[in-house]
Design a protein around this motif. Structure first.
Motif, PDB file in Angstrom:
ATOM      1  N   GLY A 219      47.854  49.949  49.425  1.00  0.00           N
ATOM      2  CA  GLY A 219      48.220  48.912  48.529  1.00  0.00           C
ATOM      3  C   GLY A 219      47.029  47.821  48.297  1.00  0.00           C
ATOM      4  O   GLY A 219      46.944  47.287  47.295  1.00  0.00           O
ATOM      5  N   GLN A 220      46.401  47.366  49.301  1.00  0.00           N
ATOM      6  CA  GLN A 220      45.052  46.620  49.220  1.00  0.00           C
ATOM      7  C   GLN A 220      44.035  47.205  48.426  1.00  0.00           C
ATOM      8  O   GLN A 220      43.602  46.639  47.760  1.00  0.00           O
ATOM      9  N   MET A 221      43.826  48.200  48.739  1.00  0.00           N
ATOM     10  CA  MET A 221      42.695  49.271  47.876  1.00  0.00           C
ATOM     11  C   MET A 221      42.895  49.048  46.591  1.00  0.00           C
ATOM     12  O   MET A 221      42.071  48.695  45.885  1.00  0.00           O
ATOM     13  N   LYS A 222      44.308  49.274  46.197  1.00  0.00           N
ATOM     14  CA  LYS A 222      44.561  49.466  44.769  1.00  0.00           C
ATOM     15  C   LYS A 222      44.684  48.077  44.204  1.00  0.00           C
ATOM     16  O   LYS A 222      44.093  47.961  43.112  1.00  0.00           O
ATOM     17  N   ARG A 223      44.979  47.218  44.734  1.00  0.00           N
ATOM     18  CA  ARG A 223      45.034  45.815  44.123  1.00  0.00           C
ATOM     19  C   ARG A 223      43.541  45.356  43.813  1.00  0.00           C
ATOM     20  O   ARG A 223      43.340  44.665  43.043  1.00  0.00           O
ATOM     21  N   ALA A 224      42.727  45.464  45.136  1.00  0.00           N
ATOM     22  CA  ALA A 224      41.275  45.082  44.927  1.00  0.00           C
ATOM     23  C   ALA A 224      40.775  45.763  43.725  1.00  0.00           C
ATOM     24  O   ALA A 224      39.927  45.041  43.005  1.00  0.00           O
ATOM     25  N   ALA A 225      40.840  47.031  43.594  1.00  0.00           N
ATOM     26  CA  ALA A 225      40.120  47.791  42.469  1.00  0.00           C
ATOM     27  C   ALA A 225      40.529  47.237  41.123  1.00  0.00           C
ATOM     28  O   ALA A 225      40.141  47.243  40.109  1.00  0.00           O
ATOM     29  N   SER A 226      41.956  47.260  40.948  1.00  0.00           N
ATOM     30  CA  SER A 226      42.701  46.512  39.792  1.00  0.00           C
ATOM     31  C   SER A 226      42.184  45.272  39.470  1.00  0.00           C
ATOM     32  O   SER A 226      41.883  44.982  38.298  1.00  0.00           O
ATOM     33  N   LYS A 227      42.152  44.386  40.387  1.00  0.00           N
ATOM     34  CA  LYS A 227      41.703  43.193  40.325  1.00  0.00           C
ATOM     35  C   LYS A 227      40.190  42.757  39.640  1.00  0.00           C
ATOM     36  O   LYS A 227      40.097  42.160  38.755  1.00  0.00           O
ATOM     37  N   ALA A 228      39.297  43.608  40.466  1.00  0.00           N
ATOM     38  CA  ALA A 228      37.999  43.774  39.941  1.00  0.00           C
ATOM     39  C   ALA A 228      37.964  44.335  38.410  1.00  0.00           C
ATOM     40  O   ALA A 228      37.120  44.049  37.572  1.00  0.00           O
ATOM     41  N   ALA A 229      38.906  45.351  38.093  1.00  0.00           N
ATOM     42  CA  ALA A 229      38.651  45.867  36.631  1.00  0.00           C
ATOM     43  C   ALA A 229      39.369  45.112  35.919  1.00  0.00           C
ATOM     44  O   ALA A 229      39.133  45.235  34.517  1.00  0.00           O
ATOM     45  N   GLY A 230      40.120  43.946  36.009  1.00  0.00           N
ATOM     46  CA  GLY A 230      40.921  43.075  35.212  1.00  0.00           C
ATOM     47  C   GLY A 230      42.224  43.604  34.571  1.00  0.00           C
ATOM     48  O   GLY A 230      42.723  43.063  33.892  1.00  0.00           O
ATOM     49  N   HIS A 231      42.672  44.699  35.182  1.00  0.00           N
ATOM     50  CA  HIS A 231      43.819  45.367  34.699  1.00  0.00           C
ATOM     51  C   HIS A 231      44.591  46.263  35.594  1.00  0.00           C
ATOM     52  O   HIS A 231      43.564  46.723  36.460  1.00  0.00           O
TER      53      HIS A 231
END
Length: 182
Positions: free
Chosen positions: A116-128
């Motif tokens: 979950g943390q990895m998915k959130r970090a990648a989505s946050k960096a992508a902006g969506h």
């Protein structure tokens, strides 16, 4: 009206925070090809005598790669064994717990928190949001299982067109671009 219930994809009564090795597959939202550059997706995918295949990650793919590589930074008791970023999914082989070959006595972080943390970090960096809900996991139970998974991850890019996550849309894009002169 009863809504359809999602089938549980976790092993019942298994403690996913206990030390062990896990193979995780996470799909992109709607299985869209977000992680490879367009050219990588249609280059024949596999070894070519004249022009060998090389992975070319898209900007979002690079963010995903970084988020995966940062897992041990956020969770020192997690070892990133092997991974691959595919056009619309990722495979990650990781070990939880253990310190220099001995198991830790303190409780470890559950697999769901790590993913979950990895998915959130990648989505946050992508902006969506870039991920499909949930993920698939497999508990690695033997050395043979580990080696089979390691090899699967290593060879997965070369076998992209045979992959279960490869879609008809991918094939149409590949065929269309293949006919264009380069």
């Amino acid at each position: 009206m009863d809504l359809p219930r999602r089938r549980p994809n976790r092993l019942e009564r298994y403690d996913y925070s206990q030390p062990g090795c896990y193979f995780v597959t996470i799909c992109a939202r709607e299985r869209k090809s977000l992680f490879w550059d367009e050219i990588t997706s249609y280059m024949g995918v596999g070894a070519d005598i004249i022009r060998p295949w090389t992975e070319q990650l898209s900007p979002v793919g690079l963010l995903v790669k970084q988020a995966i590589e940062d897992i041990p930074v956020h969770y020192p008791n997690v070892s990133l064994e092997h991974y691959v970023v595919m056009p619309n999914h990722v495979h990650i082989l990781l070990s939880i717990g253990g310190d220099g070959g001995r198991m830790l006595s303190a409780p470890t972080t559950p697999l769901s928190t790590i993913v979950g943390q990895m998915k959130r970090a990648a989505s946050k960096a992508a902006g969506h949001s870039i991920w499909q809900k949930g993920y698939h996991d497999h508990i690695v139970r033997s050395d043979g299982d580990y080696l089979r998974i390691w090899d699967y991850i290593r060879t997965n890019p070369a076998k992209w067109r045979e992959d279960c996550y490869y879609t008809e849309t991918e094939d149409q894009l590949w065929q269309k671009k293949r006919t264009r002169p380069m």
